[in-house]
Scaffold this active site. Structure first.
Site, mmCIF file in Angstrom:
data_model
loop_
_atom_site.group_PDB
_atom_site.id
_atom_site.type_symbol
_atom_site.label_atom_id
_atom_site.label_comp_id
_atom_site.label_asym_id
_atom_site.label_seq_id
_atom_site.Cartn_x
_atom_site.Cartn_y
_atom_site.Cartn_z
ATOM 1 N N ASP A 240 34.627 111.471 91.623
ATOM 2 C CA ASP A 240 35.932 110.939 91.181
ATOM 3 C C ASP A 240 36.223 109.547 91.703
ATOM 4 O O ASP A 240 37.320 109.033 91.517
ATOM 5 C CB ASP A 240 37.051 111.885 91.621
ATOM 6 C CG ASP A 240 37.299 111.827 93.123
ATOM 7 O OD1 ASP A 240 36.354 111.470 93.859
ATOM 8 O OD2 ASP A 240 38.420 112.115 93.552
ATOM 9 N N LYS A 274 30.663 104.653 102.787
ATOM 10 C CA LYS A 274 29.948 105.800 103.348
ATOM 11 C C LYS A 274 30.196 107.045 102.498
ATOM 12 O O LYS A 274 30.707 108.054 102.970
ATOM 13 C CB LYS A 274 30.378 106.010 104.791
ATOM 14 C CG LYS A 274 30.147 104.774 105.650
ATOM 15 C CD LYS A 274 30.819 104.881 106.989
ATOM 16 C CE LYS A 274 30.675 103.570 107.756
ATOM 17 N NZ LYS A 274 31.378 102.443 107.096
#
Length: 335
Positions: A240, A274
């Site tokens: 998403d 990350k």
């Protein structure tokens, strides 16, 4: 006297008859149309035949044909013949190269066969892990079709990596349905024949006891130090692009199940965001089960585009600051 002359006449008549019968009459020669013409006198005085008129006519006609111009078809034929002769060496070289290529292909197949036998031997040494690894697909309604397709590819990679791992996990795909199932039916009909995987429509909480569940989420304050193979670790199947940040952590808290994040910040410094794909988290778990070393597991899986570099000794504050967001609920990477 008259009597004697009469006798002589009588005697002479039969002799004349006899002479006329003994002497054959010669019939006059009648020339014919096919009469061979007389020969030609040679140097040695012998008469040599000059040949029949038919043969002379054929020889003359052959000479006339040779003098006639060639047709277009004849020229093409001669040109092809000439090219064929000129390319003889080239054809021979091509045949030689083809034989060498076929030889290399046979050798390659033989090597592949040997490699396959080696894999089979290695496969016998595989020790399946009792650890359960779950991809939670309950976020289907939060994704557009483009992201659903990315998730499908990541699941395919997870399945492939688990099949060839030295310590394959017990793989679960839960809450399977909606767009993801439709996409798999359309683009990957073979998924119904997948082995060593449980694809279920139920939610993971209906299949596994709560006390055994641990949700892997980068928003968790808890850092995972060891893997407990009696546990079932959940990876959020969500692509998403951080539109629903923290959703998996909230789900874990609402259900009252355990949660943790991988110790990425303890070993790795990354230049990019990350955020890891579902398959990256899955592969890191497999690598750790084999190596039993988090650092080796991270660097054997993390893609170079992430710019990951080893991190030295870090204090507690830096560990939390550079927490590893390998959670798949925010996953925006795709393979």
């Amino acid at each position: 006297m008259k009597y004697l002359s009469r006798v002589e006449k009588r005697v002479s008549k039969p002799s004349q008859k006899l002479m006329s019968s003994e002497m054959p009459t010669e019939s006059p020669e009648v020339p014919t149309e096919n009469t061979v013409s007389p020969g030609v006198l040679g140097v040695d005085g012998e008469v040599k035949p000059s040949g029949s008129p038919v043969k002379r006519w054929e020889a003359d006609s052959d000479k006339e044909e040779c003098l006639e111009p060639m047709s277009k078809r004849q020229r093409k034929k001669l040109l092809k013949q000439k090219q064929w002769e000129e390319q003889k060496d080239l054809r021979r070289q091509k045949r030689k190269e083809k034989r060498q290529k076929q030889k290399l292909e046979r050798q390659s197949k033989l090597d592949s066969s040997n490699e396959g036998n080696d894999r089979k031997r290695l496969r016998r040494e595989v020790v399946p892990s009792t650890l359960r690894l779950i991809v939670d697909c309950s976020f289907d309604d939060l994704m557009v079709l483009k992201d659903v397709k990315k998730l499908h590819k990541q699941i395919q990679r997870c399945y492939a990596e688990n099949r060839k791992a030295f310590h394959p996990v017990q793989f679960y795909l839960t809450s399977h349905g909606g767009q993801l199932k439709s996409n798999m039916n359309e683009n990957d009909k073979g998924w119904v024949n997948w082995k060593d995987i449980q694809i279920r429509t139920e939610h993971y909480s209906e299949l596994i006891q709560k006390e055994d569940l641990v949700y892997l989420t980068s928003d968790s304050p808890d850092i995972l130090s060891e893997l407990n193979e009696k546990k079932a670790y959940v990876i959020g199947g969500l692509v998403d692009h951080n539109h629903h940040k923290g959703i998996t952590y909230k789900k874990a808290v609402e259900l009252g199940i355990g949660h943790a994040q991988l110790p990425l910040g303890n070993f790795v410094k990354m230049n990019s965001r990350k955020v890891l794909a579902v398959n990256h988290v899955f592969e890191i778990i497999l690598a750790y089960l084999e190596k039993r070393d988090w650092k080796e597991a991270f660097f054997s899986v993390l893609p170079q585009r992430k710019g990951a570099v080893p991190l030295g000794e870090a204090n507690d504050s830096s560990k939390h600051a550079v927490s590893g967001k390998e959670d798949e609920d925010n996953d925006s990477d795709s393979n």
